[in-house]
Design a protein around this motif. Sequence first.
Motif, PDB file in Angstrom:
ATOM      1  N   SER A  76      24.605  18.345   8.654  1.00 46.05           N
ATOM      2  CA  SER A  76      23.704  17.412   8.947  1.00 46.05           C
ATOM      3  C   SER A  76      23.954  16.884  10.386  1.00 46.05           C
ATOM      4  CB  SER A  76      23.537  16.394   7.849  1.00 46.05           C
ATOM      5  OG  SER A  76      23.617  15.092   8.353  1.00 46.05           O
ATOM      6  N   ILE A  77      23.144  16.790  11.043  1.00 44.15           N
ATOM      7  CA  ILE A  77      23.364  16.266  12.509  1.00 44.15           C
ATOM      8  C   ILE A  77      23.973  14.877  12.400  1.00 44.15           C
ATOM      9  CG2 ILE A  77      20.905  15.639  12.853  1.00 44.15           C
ATOM     10  CD1 ILE A  77      22.809  17.120  15.767  1.00 44.15           C
ATOM     11  N   MET A  78      23.515  14.011  11.633  1.00 44.61           N
ATOM     12  CA  MET A  78      23.986  12.823  11.527  1.00 44.61           C
ATOM     13  C   MET A  78      25.542  12.633  11.125  1.00 44.61           C
ATOM     14  SD  MET A  78      22.063   9.828  11.320  1.00 44.61           S
ATOM     15  CE  MET A  78      22.821   8.803   9.898  1.00 44.61           C
ATOM     16  N   CYS A  79      25.942  13.880  10.074  1.00 50.45           N
ATOM     17  CA  CYS A  79      27.196  13.855   9.746  1.00 50.45           C
ATOM     18  C   CYS A  79      28.072  14.469  10.947  1.00 50.45           C
ATOM     19  CB  CYS A  79      27.217  14.732   8.655  1.00 50.45           C
ATOM     20  SG  CYS A  79      28.832  14.750   7.806  1.00 50.45           S
ATOM     21  N   GLU A 118      19.628  14.564  17.868  1.00 50.04           N
ATOM     22  CA  GLU A 118      19.492  13.934  16.254  1.00 50.04           C
ATOM     23  C   GLU A 118      18.086  13.573  16.538  1.00 50.04           C
ATOM     24  OE1 GLU A 118      21.835  10.817  13.997  1.00 50.04           O
ATOM     25  OE2 GLU A 118      21.164  10.250  16.009  1.00 50.04           O
TER      26      GLU A 118
END
Lengths: 321, 180
Positions: free
Chosen positions: A81-84, A138
């Motif tokens: 995930s891009i957040m991760c 993001e």
Amino acid sequence: MEQKQEYWGWLATGYFFLAAMGAMMAAVVAMLDVLGVTVIDQIYGWVSFAALVITGCGSLLLMVELTHIFRAYLVYARPKSIMCMGSYLLTSFLGLTFVYTTFFIYFVPWSGWVLVRKLVAVLDIVAALGLVVYPGLELAEARGRSFWQGSGLVALFLVSATSTGLAGVLLMLIFFELSGSEYLGVLSTLLTVSLVLQLVLLGSYLWGVRLNGTKEGRQAILNMVKGPYCVNFWGGVVVLGTLIPLGLSILGKMVPFAVGAAALVLIGGLFFRRTFLQAAERISMPGEENQQINDQQTKELAAALESRWMEKARWLKNQCS
Amino acid sequence: MRWGMLIDLKKCVGCHACTVACQNENHLPLAMKYCKVYKVGPEGEYPNLTSYNIPIACMHCQEAPCVEGCPSGASHHREDGTVSINPKKCVGCRFCLLVCPYGVRHMNKETGAVEKCTLCVERLETGEVTRCTETCQLKARHVGDLDDPDSELVRIIHKENARPLYEHLGTKPSIYYIMP
Ligand code: SF4
Ligand code: SF4
């Protein structure tokens, strides 16, 4: 119909701003260090330390934004995930900047290891650039918010971050009374170039979305230039954050001008992120604009009904007893 | 196995019974709706006017931005194709709310976790239909296995040329609509 993006507010804005500023401050000194610029090397450690503190404060804002702060470690759980990825970038940047800073503490045994310091500086630059560009990637994940789908978003975030990073380093240069060094002039010139680039990219980004974007994208731009966010956009981003500092940095390289320009660039950077986060409307569902009452009104109505029912229940209870 | 749903907009009269039944099934407060019904129109020029109602809830997308974006893995795909949220893993970053193009996720302020329509998977597993399907008096909703070409659901989807909403977004929803 959703009028604005209401999920990420000032805390997220603050994080994006502080992380971008801190990262680019660190990147600027690391680049100067790698290039062997020794005239102002007395502040490399301090700038890097300031970058660490500023980005650290940004990370705290990010943590406060979470509803389950004690589960914050879970943001590392899904690397796809891009957040991760952002969390890993942030952590790597903080770690590398910390290590880089230690090279400037005289009693630390490795303070004289110049080659290793430069190697860490290169890694720090990579992490800093990653941290600066990832917000653009993001936001682009939001397929229903076409305002963030423009191809120039990453470049715009990068240039804006560069301006704020340069402004931060300039302020530190002046704080450490190094305003007489030739580097004040060099950094001011770089800031001028960055601001011009920012203005051009901002204009072309908005123009591009206006020409190629969807109805929501165009509406977001209208909201920025004429609607509810026009004060933040024109006042904060364009005039205070770009045009006045541009004028000040062209006017002269004297300390008061440089301080004024740098401070205004920082304000502009904050407003830029606020406006760009807030303005991106989601694609409307068919008939969503016909909703007779909005979600807030529904909540108020529900609360009023709930309290009326409680009143009735109490009344009934009294009657029965 | 991939659960999916078909909603016939030619039949839906916009009575909101599904919204209320869903709130009842999931013990939702009055202000929280997993399924909303919007009234579209009247659109067009007289005499070619059209007006219809469209229920909207989680589309259980196969390429779900909420699942792809969730850093903690709280939002995930189940083996039956539905998108589910594990409230114990949700950190409350709200990224999924930001990236869901259909605007169907809600932050539950009490639990601090995100919630949405579950397609009543517990009911489906026991052979029942979803609560909204059961409640709909106009029989506008059908639920079934999208992977089974012989299922009634797939048959009607093909016959009526039903399509998901906003296919161009590329999220591959599992909810299909028969347009009026
Ligand atoms: S409709 Fe939204 S919440 Fe549901 S699966 Fe698709 S992206 Fe996720
Ligand atoms: S709010 Fe919860 S479910 Fe949504 S992306 Fe964040 S952790 Fe995942």
